[in-house]
Design an enzyme around this catalytic site. Sequence first.
Site, PDB file in Angstrom:
ATOM      1  N   CYS A 146       0.918  -1.262   0.017  1.00  0.00           N
ATOM      2  CA  CYS A 146      -0.039   0.098  -0.053  1.00  0.00           C
ATOM      3  C   CYS A 146       0.917   1.343   0.017  1.00  0.00           C
ATOM      4  O   CYS A 146       1.377   1.673   0.943  1.00  0.00           O
ATOM      5  CB  CYS A 146      -0.825   0.074   1.315  1.00  0.00           C
ATOM      6  N   CYS A 149      -0.873   4.159   2.134  1.00  0.00           N
ATOM      7  CA  CYS A 149      -0.496   4.016   3.443  1.00  0.00           C
ATOM      8  C   CYS A 149       0.950   4.181   4.053  1.00  0.00           C
ATOM      9  O   CYS A 149       1.293   5.009   4.787  1.00  0.00           O
ATOM     10  CB  CYS A 149      -0.870   2.537   3.831  1.00  0.00           C
ATOM     11  N   ASP A 150       1.881   3.554   3.273  1.00  0.00           N
ATOM     12  CA  ASP A 150       3.217   3.674   3.695  1.00  0.00           C
ATOM     13  C   ASP A 150       4.326   4.394   3.097  1.00  0.00           C
ATOM     14  O   ASP A 150       5.493   4.455   3.364  1.00  0.00           O
ATOM     15  CB  ASP A 150       3.715   2.089   3.939  1.00  0.00           C
TER      16      ASP A 150
END
Length: 272
Positions: A146, A149-150
């Site tokens: 992701c 996300c990261d």
Amino acid sequence: PAALSAAVYCARAGLRPVVIAPPVGGQLMGKGVDVENYPGLLDMTGPGIVSLMRQQALSFNTAFDGNYITNVDLSERPFKLTTNTSSVLQAHSVIVATGADSNWLDVPGASTHVLCADGLVLRLTRFARWWGSGEYEFRGKGISSCATCDGFLFRDRPVVVIGGGDTAMEDALVLARTSSSVTVIHRRDKFRASRVLQQRVLSNSKITVRWNAQVKEFTAAEAALEDGSFPVGHVVVTDTQTDEESSIDCDAAFVAIGHSPNTAFVKGQVDM
């Protein structure tokens, strides 16, 4: 999140929802670092957010079953749902909120032989240090599925994206905003992504493409061996045409080869 949201709405509408899911939860439960992009919540981890959602659902008398569904019979009402403990639940309506799992490369751990002074050969696999390891060992240590996300965790650092579809193109473009450089690794000589996304990737000065390259293994950053963290530091790739191996330096690798919906248990009984 989808199931718990549905449970809150159902309960407040006067229904009697039962959430059937293992307590391990979904992707948000596995995200131990702070979640920075959820509106209205600060300094919260994934499990922390899920805990609040569960409390809210419980406050409206939602019931929870910690098992998982292995079989369903949707041929007549009430529907019958069988769990892994062979218990059968009956329901007049079923909301399938099982999400999707990221597809992974399944790159195995590298079996490394080290010749000791007495001639004894040791085989190192799971903790293969910088010699090489598998995709699974590096999850959460530089390997992610992701970018949204990261990606911010690797600001101003080199990263790689693996894939050739829309997911890979979108991830590469997201990462190019914050990372110092992005290398897209694709096993073919052309992308499968939509044309507009391809053009954006190929015209971005921070993105480089490695064509005809397949990931063989991930290796750790040598400078981090002393603290035992073993974050990913390199991606070893094989040229699909010449079999030549090479290594790409990176601080993170994002596997972007799509998702598979967790709906196999209803296959054949509902339109897929």
